[in-house]
Write an enzyme that holds these catalytic residues in place. Sequence first.
Site, PDB file in Angstrom:
ATOM      1  N   HIS A 194      29.609  15.255  41.798  1.00 11.28           N
ATOM      2  CA  HIS A 194      29.790  16.813  42.209  1.00 11.28           C
ATOM      3  C   HIS A 194      30.058  17.746  40.968  1.00 11.28           C
ATOM      4  CE1 HIS A 194      29.396  15.463  46.461  1.00 11.28           C
ATOM      5  NE2 HIS A 194      30.406  14.788  46.269  1.00 11.28           N
ATOM      6  N   ILE A 204      30.991  23.088  39.526  1.00  8.71           N
ATOM      7  CA  ILE A 204      31.353  22.122  40.395  1.00  8.71           C
ATOM      8  C   ILE A 204      30.842  22.453  41.881  1.00  8.71           C
ATOM      9  CG2 ILE A 204      33.437  21.431  41.664  1.00  8.71           C
ATOM     10  CD1 ILE A 204      35.082  22.713  38.993  1.00  8.71           C
ATOM     11  N   CYS A 205      30.243  21.295  42.421  1.00  6.71           N
ATOM     12  CA  CYS A 205      29.469  21.483  43.734  1.00  6.71           C
ATOM     13  C   CYS A 205      30.875  21.117  44.868  1.00  6.71           C
ATOM     14  CB  CYS A 205      28.572  20.524  44.009  1.00  6.71           C
ATOM     15  SG  CYS A 205      27.629  20.556  45.151  1.00  6.71           S
ATOM     16  N   LEU A 206      31.562  22.120  45.441  1.00 13.44           N
ATOM     17  CA  LEU A 206      32.646  21.881  46.396  1.00 13.44           C
ATOM     18  C   LEU A 206      32.600  22.904  47.589  1.00 13.44           C
ATOM     19  CD1 LEU A 206      34.944  19.945  46.612  1.00 13.44           C
ATOM     20  CD2 LEU A 206      36.348  21.702  45.289  1.00 13.44           C
TER      21      LEU A 206
END
Length: 131
Positions: free
Chosen positions: A86, A93-95
């Site tokens: 992620h 950041i993939c969140l």
Amino acid sequence: MASKAPYEKRLLKELQLFVREPPQGMFIDAEQAEQNLKIWVINMQGAEGTLYDGEQFLLQFKFETSYPFESPEVTFVGQNIPVHPHVYSNGHICLSILTADWSPALTVQSVCLSIMSMLSSCKTKMTMFEE
């Protein structure tokens, strides 16, 4: 002295809380953050017993004047970007809490804890682009 904008008041309050009660393995240079409230750099240690144990990371938070109604831009910066499904190689950041699931109730501390949890739950170091 001019009165502070709402986002500045909120950030100063969060900064004081972060300095007083930092999440485990995290540190912020409060003086540097106070000089430019819109950009914070947080030192993060990989959690013990995880794939990132012993590693050091820098998390950069960029705040707009719309904070806390809009999420900060949070990226890993510096020489050591974690290899994680992620986290892109450019540090992004993939969140979900940083985008669609953002809430003004979230704080820098809670975002840091979510990122630490995301890293800690990783079982293998593999980038998004590997098969």
